[in-house]
Motif scaffolding. Structure first.
Motif, PDB file in Angstrom:
ATOM      1  N   GLU A 152       0.829  -1.200   0.000  1.00  8.99           N
ATOM      2  CA  GLU A 152       0.000   0.000   0.000  1.00  8.99           C
ATOM      3  C   GLU A 152       0.865   1.252   0.000  1.00  8.99           C
ATOM      4  OE1 GLU A 152      -3.290   0.645  -0.287  1.00  8.99           O
ATOM      5  OE2 GLU A 152      -3.435  -1.485  -0.837  1.00  8.99           O
ATOM      6  N   ARG A 153       1.957   1.225   0.759  1.00 11.05           N
ATOM      7  CA  ARG A 153       2.850   2.368   0.790  1.00 11.05           C
ATOM      8  C   ARG A 153       3.546   2.568  -0.561  1.00 11.05           C
ATOM      9  NH1 ARG A 153       6.629   2.223   6.055  1.00 11.05           N
ATOM     10  NH2 ARG A 153       7.197   4.275   5.182  1.00 11.05           N
ATOM     11  N   LEU A 154       3.963   1.466  -1.174  1.00  8.86           N
ATOM     12  CA  LEU A 154       4.600   1.557  -2.486  1.00  8.86           C
ATOM     13  C   LEU A 154       3.641   2.102  -3.538  1.00  8.86           C
ATOM     14  CD1 LEU A 154       6.491  -1.857  -2.372  1.00  8.86           C
ATOM     15  CD2 LEU A 154       7.578   0.408  -2.383  1.00  8.86           C
ATOM     16  N   LYS A 155       2.415   1.641  -3.479  1.00 11.26           N
ATOM     17  CA  LYS A 155       1.396   2.104  -4.427  1.00 11.26           C
ATOM     18  C   LYS A 155       1.112   3.585  -4.241  1.00 11.26           C
ATOM     19  CE  LYS A 155      -3.340   1.111  -5.942  1.00 11.26           C
ATOM     20  NZ  LYS A 155      -4.528   0.240  -5.713  1.00 11.26           N
ATOM     21  N   ALA A 156       0.963   4.002  -2.986  1.00 10.65           N
ATOM     22  CA  ALA A 156       0.662   5.403  -2.698  1.00 10.65           C
ATOM     23  C   ALA A 156       1.782   6.320  -3.157  1.00 10.65           C
ATOM     24  CB  ALA A 156       0.406   5.575  -1.198  1.00 10.65           C
ATOM     25  N   ALA A 157       3.022   5.831  -3.100  1.00  5.79           N
ATOM     26  CA  ALA A 157       4.174   6.638  -3.520  1.00  5.79           C
ATOM     27  C   ALA A 157       4.391   6.583  -5.027  1.00  5.79           C
ATOM     28  CB  ALA A 157       5.432   6.161  -2.794  1.00  5.79           C
ATOM     29  N   GLY A 158       3.613   5.772  -5.744  1.00  6.14           N
ATOM     30  CA  GLY A 158       3.751   5.671  -7.185  1.00  6.14           C
ATOM     31  C   GLY A 158       5.013   4.965  -7.631  1.00  6.14           C
ATOM     32  N   LEU A 159       5.532   4.085  -6.789  1.00  4.97           N
ATOM     33  CA  LEU A 159       6.759   3.358  -7.111  1.00  4.97           C
ATOM     34  C   LEU A 159       6.427   2.060  -7.843  1.00  4.97           C
ATOM     35  CD1 LEU A 159       8.560   4.009  -3.734  1.00  4.97           C
ATOM     36  CD2 LEU A 159       9.169   4.993  -5.953  1.00  4.97           C
ATOM     37  N   PRO A 160       7.191   1.689  -8.873  1.00  7.70           N
ATOM     38  CA  PRO A 160       6.814   0.573  -9.757  1.00  7.70           C
ATOM     39  C   PRO A 160       7.256  -0.798  -9.246  1.00  7.70           C
ATOM     40  CG  PRO A 160       8.779   1.588 -10.601  1.00  7.70           C
ATOM     41  CD  PRO A 160       8.393   2.393  -9.375  1.00  7.70           C
ATOM     42  N   LEU A 161       7.022  -1.078  -7.993  1.00  4.51           N
ATOM     43  CA  LEU A 161       7.373  -2.384  -7.455  1.00  4.51           C
ATOM     44  C   LEU A 161       6.424  -2.750  -6.332  1.00  4.51           C
ATOM     45  CD1 LEU A 161      10.567  -2.077  -5.223  1.00  4.51           C
ATOM     46  CD2 LEU A 161       9.445  -0.106  -6.202  1.00  4.51           C
ATOM     47  N   ARG A 162       6.313  -4.063  -6.128  1.00  5.89           N
ATOM     48  CA  ARG A 162       5.486  -4.624  -5.063  1.00  5.89           C
ATOM     49  C   ARG A 162       6.246  -5.827  -4.500  1.00  5.89           C
ATOM     50  NH1 ARG A 162       3.562  -0.549  -6.428  1.00  5.89           N
ATOM     51  NH2 ARG A 162       1.389  -0.064  -7.006  1.00  5.89           N
ATOM     52  N   VAL A 163       5.828  -6.283  -3.328  1.00  7.44           N
ATOM     53  CA  VAL A 163       6.405  -7.494  -2.755  1.00  7.44           C
ATOM     54  C   VAL A 163       5.360  -8.602  -2.774  1.00  7.44           C
ATOM     55  CG1 VAL A 163       8.047  -6.266  -1.300  1.00  7.44           C
ATOM     56  CG2 VAL A 163       5.776  -6.825  -0.386  1.00  7.44           C
ATOM     57  N   ALA A 164       5.831  -9.837  -2.901  1.00 10.26           N
ATOM     58  CA  ALA A 164       4.983 -11.020  -2.774  1.00 10.26           C
ATOM     59  C   ALA A 164       5.635 -11.924  -1.740  1.00 10.26           C
ATOM     60  CB  ALA A 164       4.842 -11.743  -4.108  1.00 10.26           C
ATOM     61  N   ASN A 165       4.845 -12.730  -1.057  1.00  9.46           N
ATOM     62  CA  ASN A 165       5.441 -13.537   0.009  1.00  9.46           C
ATOM     63  C   ASN A 165       4.765 -14.881   0.156  1.00  9.46           C
ATOM     64  OD1 ASN A 165       3.051 -12.167   1.310  1.00  9.46           O
ATOM     65  ND2 ASN A 165       3.772 -13.314   3.095  1.00  9.46           N
ATOM     66  N   LEU A 166       5.542 -15.833   0.619  1.00 10.17           N
ATOM     67  CA  LEU A 166       5.064 -17.116   1.098  1.00 10.17           C
ATOM     68  C   LEU A 166       5.513 -17.179   2.548  1.00 10.17           C
ATOM     69  CD1 LEU A 166       3.634 -19.739   0.160  1.00 10.17           C
ATOM     70  CD2 LEU A 166       5.899 -20.697  -0.282  1.00 10.17           C
ATOM     71  N   GLY A 167       4.675 -16.695   3.434  1.00 11.14           N
ATOM     72  CA  GLY A 167       5.051 -16.560   4.826  1.00 11.14           C
ATOM     73  C   GLY A 167       6.179 -15.567   4.985  1.00 11.14           C
ATOM     74  N   THR A 168       7.286 -16.020   5.557  1.00 15.64           N
ATOM     75  CA  THR A 168       8.438 -15.155   5.813  1.00 15.64           C
ATOM     76  C   THR A 168       9.404 -15.077   4.636  1.00 15.64           C
ATOM     77  OG1 THR A 168       9.531 -17.063   6.836  1.00 15.64           O
ATOM     78  CG2 THR A 168       8.366 -15.549   8.316  1.00 15.64           C
ATOM     79  N   ILE A 169       9.076 -15.714   3.531  1.00 10.63           N
ATOM     80  CA  ILE A 169       9.921 -15.718   2.333  1.00 10.63           C
ATOM     81  C   ILE A 169       9.321 -14.719   1.344  1.00 10.63           C
ATOM     82  CG2 ILE A 169      10.997 -17.147   0.566  1.00 10.63           C
ATOM     83  CD1 ILE A 169      10.017 -19.585   2.328  1.00 10.63           C
ATOM     84  N   TRP A 170      10.068 -13.693   1.020  1.00 15.09           N
ATOM     85  CA  TRP A 170       9.553 -12.595   0.198  1.00 15.09           C
ATOM     86  C   TRP A 170      10.365 -12.464  -1.098  1.00 15.09           C
ATOM     87  CZ3 TRP A 170       7.376  -7.676   2.856  1.00 15.09           C
ATOM     88  CH2 TRP A 170       6.611  -8.042   3.974  1.00 15.09           C
TER      89      TRP A 170
END
Length: 510
Positions: free
Chosen positions: A403-421
């Motif tokens: 949400e913070r990345l989206k609000a800042a207009g930055l072209p990246l996101r994180v995905a995770n499987l538990g603690t593995i990102w």
């Protein structure tokens, strides 16, 4: 095919002019990038001087350093990056969730010790110390087994739901033994692995780049595919199927690393229930066709749930399970659990027909002691509570950062499987790999694969994670401010692909 293609890629590197304009950026963006790079290089020279110098001094004697430092980024950019952004490969201390380098800089540890560090380094100090005390009277004697081995076996039988256990020195060795036993008992020759899955570095499970020999008894099939199930049901030479549940994070793709990143990284995470349904159907197909199903939990075991991915994805019951990483209580280990008939290494009716597997340090007393301490900790109330809301907690942290990345207009996101990102880039670009260097400048320590994988320990509380998120945002914003995410007009993906192909053809022909 991958090996053949790799041999055709010419070696070349960018001069300074090309380095900042590899995507065709205009002069204003080039100058913006150059200024940002020079400022970042100055930070590295000032903060990491001692660590970098120590690393350079010993690099020729440790080939792994040469390899990892060279392949942190796409090869065209590597020489200039190594000259200007070397932070070194050594640390002198760890505490809590922090690492300290030889210059005294402190970093939040996102390496996770390549998956070993589930509980946090302080917890593993304790399990190692407890294990050493348990084994102290016998010491490093390998003439037989320490009694604690029997306790470990009983616990692992309960966790895996399987009959027998063998101990090894690494996860790679455990997988090798699982495949060897499957071939021995089925009388079949071939193993199946899924595209992109990692099961160690031995020949049969790494048939592409990195293995100089062809893996002639390996089938690489598509994960989550109906065609795969048809192949398994029709071929009679398949001894076993290997599943690495970590592939749910990036199905049918190699573990992401910044060295091969020259476009977007946007592979979708498999939906949990969909992946669970796939594994259930895969298990059913294997049972119906006499194929040994091996769940490779070397990485995911104990990290996703108390009984690993088998529990996390709906109670899968494989024929064999391999464990490693965190199970050793901080010391090196590989473990194979399996059904009794598959784990037997000889035939009573043919005494000369055996399936051999040994290792000098298998069941080492100190390793077995540390394993005992780890398993006892996980059985305690202190261990069980770690899994309460584990998935929901880490999913919420990822969602908040996104949400913070989206609000800042930055072209990246994180995905995770538990603690593995992993980091996904929402647009193509030739400089996404630069983010790892901005992150380090902000005090975040990554493994050599860069932004392809962050591994958190469960020692991260809300306060520690909040600081990591703030630093991640600061690094991403600085990278954006320095112009690295500029895009060419039109279809940027096609434009960039055309430039890369043109470069390679030019250098190949020259």
């Amino acid at each position: 095919m991958a090996r053949r293609a790799a041999r055709l890629v010419p070696s070349y590197s960018f001069a300074e002019e090309e380095f900042f304009a590899a995507d065709g950026a205009p002069d204003a963006i080039v100058q913006q990038r150059r200024a940002g790079f020079e400022q970042l290089a100055a930070i590295y020279r000032e903060r990491f001087a001692k660590t970098a110098a120590y690393t350079a001094e010993i690099a020729d004697g440790i080939p792994d350093i040469r390899f990892t430092s060279t392949y942190r980024v796409p090869f065209q950019f590597s020489p200039i990056v190594r000259e200007n952004l070397s932070a070194g490969s050594f640390y002198q201390a760890s505490s809590g969730v922090m690492l300290t380098d030889l210059d005294g800089n402190e970093f939040y540890d996102l390496t996770g010790s390549y998956g070993v560090n589930l509980l946090g380094v302080d917890a593993y100090r304790e399990t190692i110390a407890e294990g050493a005390e348990t084994a102290a009277d016998l010491g490093p004697t390998l003439a037989g087994l320490h009694p604690v081995v029997a306790d470990n076996v009983r616990r692992l039988q309960a966790i895996s739901g399987l009959d027998a256990v063998s101990f090894h020195m690494s996860g790679t060795e455990a997988v090798m033994q699982a495949v060897r036993l499957a071939r021995y008992h089925t009388g079949r020759t071939h193993l199946v692995r899924f595209a992109g899955a990692y099961h160690g570095w031995w020949d049969d499970v790494q048939p592409g780049v990195g293995n100089p020999l062809p893996a002639e008894r390996t089938y690489t099939l598509a994960d989550m595919s109906e065609k795969t199930l048809k192949v398994l049901a029709s071929r009679k030479d398949i001894a076993c199927v290997l599943v690495n549940p970590l592939q749910a994070l990036h199905p049918n793709a190699n573990a992401p690393g910044d060295s091969t990143l020259m476009g977007a990284r946007e592979k979708p995470l498999a939906e949990r229930q969909a992946y669970a349904d796939w594994l259930a159907r895969l298990a059913q197909t294997c049972r119906a066709n006499g194929i040994v199903l091996i769940m490779d939990e070397v990485f995911t075991g104990f990290r996703l749930a108390a009984r690993g991915a088998c529990e996390y994805f709906g109670g899968i019951e494989p024929d064999m399970i391999t464990y490693g990483k965190t199970l050793g209580g901080g010391l090196p280990v590989g473990v194979l659990c399996g059904k009794a008939d598959l784990m037997k290494r000889f035939r009573e009716d043919r005494p000369a027909d055996i399936c051999f597997a040994r290792g000098t340090f298998n069941s080492h007393p100190y390793v077995m002691g540390a394993m005992d301490a780890f398993l006892r900790r996980m059985e305690s109330d202190q261990g069980r509570v770690l899994y309460d809301g584990l998935d929901e907690n880490w999913n919420a942290r990822a969602a908040a950062l996104n949400e913070r990345l989206k609000a800042a207009g930055l072209p990246l996101r994180v995905a995770n499987l538990g603690t593995i990102w992993t980091v996904h880039y929402l647009q193509p670009g030739r400089y996404h790999w630069m983010l790892q260097y901005y992150l380090r400048a902000e005090g975040l320590a990554l493994s050599w694969v860069g932004t392809g994988r962050f591994i958190f320990s469960l020692a991260y509380g809300e306060a520690e994670f909040a600081k990591v998120a703030d630093r991640f945002m600061a690094a991403a914003q600085a990278m954006d401010d320095d112009g690295w995410w500029w895009l060419p007009e039109g279809d940027a993906r096609k434009v960039l692909r055309k430039r890369v192909v043109s470069e390679m053809l030019h250098h190949a022909l020259r």
